[in-house]
Design a protein around this motif. Structure first.
Motif, PDB file in Angstrom:
ATOM      1  N   ARG A   1      33.384  30.988  33.653  1.00 33.79           N
ATOM      2  CA  ARG A   1      34.557  31.824  33.913  1.00 33.79           C
ATOM      3  C   ARG A   1      35.323  31.299  35.114  1.00 33.79           C
ATOM      4  NH1 ARG A   1      35.945  36.428  36.908  1.00 33.79           N
ATOM      5  NH2 ARG A   1      37.497  37.742  35.880  1.00 33.79           N
ATOM      6  N   ARG A   2      36.528  30.817  34.869  1.00 33.19           N
ATOM      7  CA  ARG A   2      37.411  30.426  35.968  1.00 33.19           C
ATOM      8  C   ARG A   2      38.090  31.672  36.526  1.00 33.19           C
ATOM      9  NH1 ARG A   2      38.805  26.516  32.014  1.00 33.19           N
ATOM     10  NH2 ARG A   2      38.243  24.380  32.573  1.00 33.19           N
ATOM     11  N   LYS A   3      38.308  31.688  37.828  1.00 41.05           N
ATOM     12  CA  LYS A   3      38.998  32.808  38.457  1.00 41.05           C
ATOM     13  C   LYS A   3      40.510  32.602  38.372  1.00 41.05           C
ATOM     14  CE  LYS A   3      35.279  34.906  39.817  1.00 41.05           C
ATOM     15  NZ  LYS A   3      34.871  36.192  39.220  1.00 41.05           N
ATOM     16  N   THR A   4      41.246  33.698  38.343  1.00 40.35           N
ATOM     17  CA  THR A   4      42.696  33.617  38.402  1.00 40.35           C
ATOM     18  C   THR A   4      43.134  33.347  39.836  1.00 40.35           C
ATOM     19  OG1 THR A   4      43.011  35.973  38.861  1.00 40.35           O
ATOM     20  CG2 THR A   4      42.867  35.315  36.534  1.00 40.35           C
ATOM     21  N   ARG A   5      44.404  33.009  40.017  1.00 41.56           N
ATOM     22  CA  ARG A   5      44.902  32.759  41.375  1.00 41.56           C
ATOM     23  C   ARG A   5      44.739  34.011  42.236  1.00 41.56           C
ATOM     24  NH1 ARG A   5      50.571  29.825  42.404  1.00 41.56           N
ATOM     25  NH2 ARG A   5      51.128  31.077  40.582  1.00 41.56           N
ATOM     26  N   ARG A   6      45.062  35.159  41.685  1.00 44.37           N
ATOM     27  CA  ARG A   6      44.929  36.394  42.462  1.00 44.37           C
ATOM     28  C   ARG A   6      43.484  36.631  42.878  1.00 44.37           C
ATOM     29  NH1 ARG A   6      46.682  42.561  40.545  1.00 44.37           N
ATOM     30  NH2 ARG A   6      45.772  43.633  42.335  1.00 44.37           N
TER      31      ARG A   6
ATOM     32  N   MET B   1      39.372  36.591  47.137  1.00 43.24           N
ATOM     33  CA  MET B   1      38.059  36.143  47.592  1.00 43.24           C
ATOM     34  C   MET B   1      38.157  35.382  48.906  1.00 43.24           C
ATOM     35  SD  MET B   1      35.979  35.004  44.184  1.00 43.24           S
ATOM     36  CE  MET B   1      35.272  36.277  43.118  1.00 43.24           C
ATOM     37  N   ILE B   2      39.190  34.550  49.044  1.00 44.43           N
ATOM     38  CA  ILE B   2      39.361  33.813  50.291  1.00 44.43           C
ATOM     39  C   ILE B   2      39.672  34.785  51.430  1.00 44.43           C
ATOM     40  CG2 ILE B   2      40.728  32.070  51.503  1.00 44.43           C
ATOM     41  CD1 ILE B   2      41.180  30.735  48.760  1.00 44.43           C
ATOM     42  N   GLN B   3      40.451  35.806  51.146  1.00 48.40           N
ATOM     43  CA  GLN B   3      40.736  36.819  52.169  1.00 48.40           C
ATOM     44  C   GLN B   3      39.459  37.531  52.598  1.00 48.40           C
ATOM     45  OE1 GLN B   3      43.659  38.999  49.955  1.00 48.40           O
ATOM     46  NE2 GLN B   3      45.395  37.887  50.843  1.00 48.40           N
ATOM     47  N   MET B   4      38.585  37.813  51.626  1.00 49.99           N
ATOM     48  CA  MET B   4      37.294  38.414  51.969  1.00 49.99           C
ATOM     49  C   MET B   4      36.463  37.432  52.793  1.00 49.99           C
ATOM     50  SD  MET B   4      34.250  39.824  49.467  1.00 49.99           S
ATOM     51  CE  MET B   4      35.416  40.822  48.536  1.00 49.99           C
ATOM     52  N   TRP B   5      36.518  36.164  52.392  1.00 51.22           N
ATOM     53  CA  TRP B   5      35.808  35.128  53.140  1.00 51.22           C
ATOM     54  C   TRP B   5      36.303  35.085  54.583  1.00 51.22           C
ATOM     55  CZ3 TRP B   5      31.840  31.721  52.432  1.00 51.22           C
ATOM     56  CH2 TRP B   5      31.725  30.710  53.391  1.00 51.22           C
ATOM     57  N   ALA B   6      37.621  35.169  54.771  1.00 51.80           N
ATOM     58  CA  ALA B   6      38.211  35.121  56.117  1.00 51.80           C
ATOM     59  C   ALA B   6      37.660  36.245  56.991  1.00 51.80           C
ATOM     60  CB  ALA B   6      39.734  35.204  56.035  1.00 51.80           C
ATOM     61  N   ALA B   7      37.544  37.434  56.427  1.00 48.32           N
ATOM     62  CA  ALA B   7      37.031  38.567  57.187  1.00 48.32           C
ATOM     63  C   ALA B   7      35.568  38.355  57.574  1.00 48.32           C
ATOM     64  CB  ALA B   7      37.182  39.850  56.375  1.00 48.32           C
ATOM     65  N   LEU B   8      34.767  37.880  56.635  1.00 44.67           N
ATOM     66  CA  LEU B   8      33.341  37.689  56.898  1.00 44.67           C
ATOM     67  C   LEU B   8      33.092  36.518  57.836  1.00 44.67           C
ATOM     68  CD1 LEU B   8      32.037  38.265  53.260  1.00 44.67           C
ATOM     69  CD2 LEU B   8      31.623  39.764  55.217  1.00 44.67           C
ATOM     70  N   GLU B   9      33.774  35.397  57.605  1.00 43.09           N
ATOM     71  CA  GLU B   9      33.528  34.215  58.426  1.00 43.09           C
ATOM     72  C   GLU B   9      34.041  34.403  59.854  1.00 43.09           C
ATOM     73  OE1 GLU B   9      33.467  29.639  57.388  1.00 43.09           O
ATOM     74  OE2 GLU B   9      35.532  30.298  57.760  1.00 43.09           O
ATOM     75  N   SER B  10      35.141  35.124  60.008  1.00 42.55           N
ATOM     76  CA  SER B  10      35.645  35.364  61.365  1.00 42.55           C
ATOM     77  C   SER B  10      34.659  36.211  62.162  1.00 42.55           C
ATOM     78  CB  SER B  10      37.024  36.019  61.322  1.00 42.55           C
ATOM     79  OG  SER B  10      36.987  37.288  60.676  1.00 42.55           O
ATOM     80  N   MET B  11      34.024  37.175  61.517  1.00 41.57           N
ATOM     81  CA  MET B  11      32.987  37.947  62.203  1.00 41.57           C
ATOM     82  C   MET B  11      31.769  37.065  62.492  1.00 41.57           C
ATOM     83  SD  MET B  11      31.823  40.539  63.684  1.00 41.57           S
ATOM     84  CE  MET B  11      33.160  41.706  63.395  1.00 41.57           C
TER      85      MET B  11
ATOM     86  N   PHE C   1      31.496  32.482  48.491  1.00 40.03           N
ATOM     87  CA  PHE C   1      31.682  31.063  48.693  1.00 40.03           C
ATOM     88  C   PHE C   1      31.394  30.267  47.431  1.00 40.03           C
ATOM     89  CE2 PHE C   1      30.599  26.904  50.769  1.00 40.03           C
ATOM     90  CZ  PHE C   1      31.877  26.656  51.218  1.00 40.03           C
ATOM     91  N   ALA C   2      30.439  30.706  46.650  1.00 44.96           N
ATOM     92  CA  ALA C   2      30.135  30.005  45.400  1.00 44.96           C
ATOM     93  C   ALA C   2      31.343  29.984  44.476  1.00 44.96           C
ATOM     94  CB  ALA C   2      28.945  30.681  44.708  1.00 44.96           C
ATOM     95  N   HIS C   3      32.145  31.055  44.504  1.00 42.38           N
ATOM     96  CA  HIS C   3      33.322  31.121  43.646  1.00 42.38           C
ATOM     97  C   HIS C   3      34.484  30.287  44.183  1.00 42.38           C
ATOM     98  CE1 HIS C   3      32.050  34.029  40.634  1.00 42.38           C
ATOM     99  NE2 HIS C   3      31.518  34.781  41.581  1.00 42.38           N
TER     100      HIS C   3
ATOM    101  N   LEU D   1      44.253  28.752  53.869  1.00 39.76           N
ATOM    102  CA  LEU D   1      43.897  28.327  52.516  1.00 39.76           C
ATOM    103  C   LEU D   1      44.373  29.345  51.499  1.00 39.76           C
ATOM    104  CD1 LEU D   1      42.459  26.515  50.471  1.00 39.76           C
ATOM    105  CD2 LEU D   1      40.324  27.727  51.006  1.00 39.76           C
ATOM    106  N   ALA D   2      44.216  30.626  51.785  1.00 44.82           N
ATOM    107  CA  ALA D   2      44.691  31.664  50.866  1.00 44.82           C
ATOM    108  C   ALA D   2      46.191  31.542  50.641  1.00 44.82           C
ATOM    109  CB  ALA D   2      44.346  33.046  51.417  1.00 44.82           C
ATOM    110  N   THR D   3      46.942  31.285  51.710  1.00 42.04           N
ATOM    111  CA  THR D   3      48.392  31.125  51.593  1.00 42.04           C
ATOM    112  C   THR D   3      48.732  29.904  50.748  1.00 42.04           C
ATOM    113  OG1 THR D   3      48.758  32.158  53.746  1.00 42.04           O
ATOM    114  CG2 THR D   3      50.530  30.772  52.896  1.00 42.04           C
ATOM    115  N   TYR D   4      47.995  28.821  50.953  1.00 44.41           N
ATOM    116  CA  TYR D   4      48.239  27.598  50.186  1.00 44.41           C
ATOM    117  C   TYR D   4      47.953  27.815  48.701  1.00 44.41           C
ATOM    118  CZ  TYR D   4      48.104  22.773  48.640  1.00 44.41           C
ATOM    119  OH  TYR D   4      48.358  21.599  47.955  1.00 44.41           O
ATOM    120  N   VAL D   5      46.838  28.442  48.388  1.00 44.30           N
ATOM    121  CA  VAL D   5      46.481  28.699  46.990  1.00 44.30           C
ATOM    122  C   VAL D   5      47.536  29.580  46.330  1.00 44.30           C
ATOM    123  CG1 VAL D   5      44.818  29.862  45.483  1.00 44.30           C
ATOM    124  CG2 VAL D   5      44.010  28.359  47.319  1.00 44.30           C
TER     125      VAL D   5
END
Length: 249
Positions: free
Chosen positions: A101-106, A111-121, A187-189, A237-241
């Motif tokens: 299953r490929r993910k859509t752009r949205r 997911m990257i936005q969620m990653w940003a929140a977790l990784e920044s913490m 991150f796997a996604h 990265l989220a903005t670029y995607v």
């Protein structure tokens, strides 16, 4: 045992079945642990590391080929696939088979936005919990790329792997099992997207600069700065995607 390369053939009918042959790198499983869990781990890793966005054609998994590659019966493979479907890696289509299953752009952007929140913490916690030696190890990942300004262009595959390692290592420095567990699936996604986009629009060079800002903040024990730089790095990265990855539609 020798590595076994799994070729996933296309189905003879329907648009979902016209995909070119696709390869996942798999090794036979070792007995002793739960075969379902071992099969799940192997398949999950292979899917996460595969170039699933290199083509728009559907990617169909062949159950028999997988069982032969892993050296087990079909039961643990089917159980592993069920788990992977629940996690959003696979989708079963009645009478057609199981597809990656490929993910859509949205979905990727969210997911990257969620990653940003977790990784920044994680970066914030790392300024408080990581040792000087652990932070020094993080810096050493980029020593050669930081010194060789053209290295990203000449060694993009090597840098791509270093980039992935950096983000995994940064999360570990937080010493937070909850963050590490939660971010693992996210991150796997997005791993394939990180690898794919790092070579575009001079993102590799900018990535090195952004990583160094994070590392310098960690070294200075600048809690607010480390958190801010880590969040900005992922949100870029989220903005670029969102702006450029039309192929995700």
């Amino acid at each position: 045992m020798d590595d076994a390369t799994l070729t996933i053939p296309a189905s003879p009918a329907s648009s979902e079945a016209r995909a070119a042959p696709f390869a996942l790198s798999l090794q036979p499983l070792n007995p002793g642990a739960s075969l379902r869990d071992l099969a799940y781990a192997k398949l999950r890793q292979a899917i996460a590391e595969a170039d699933i966005y290199g083509s728009r054609e559907p990617i169909r998994l062949d159950e028999r080929t997988i069982t032969e590659a892993l050296g087990v019966s079909r039961t643990p493979i089917r159980e592993a696939m069920t788990l992977l479907e629940q996690e959003g890696f696979l989708r079963a289509v009645p009478r057609r088979g199981v597809f990656i299953r490929r993910k859509t752009r949205r979905e990727i952007v969210e997911m990257i936005q969620m990653w940003a929140a977790l990784e920044s913490m994680a970066a914030r916690l790392a300024t408080l919990k990581a040792t000087d030696d652990e932070i020094a190890d993080l810096r050493r990942l980029f020593d050669r790329f930081h010194d060789e300004r053209q290295a990203p262009a000449r060694h993009i595959d090597e840098y791509s792997e270093a980039n992935i390692t950096f983000h995994e290592a940064l999360v570990k420095l937080s010493k937070s099992h909850s963050i590490a567990h939660t971010i693992r699936n996210v991150f796997a996604h997005v791993r394939a997207i990180r690898r794919l986009t790092i070579s575009q629009s001079d993102r590799a060079s900018r990535s090195i600069t952004e990583h160094m800002h994070i590392i310098e903040a960690l070294e200075a024990r600048d809690t607010e700065g480390a958190e801010r730089f880590a969040r900005q790095h992922s949100l870029e990265l989220a903005t670029y995607v969102s702006a450029h990855c039309d192929f995700l539609e």
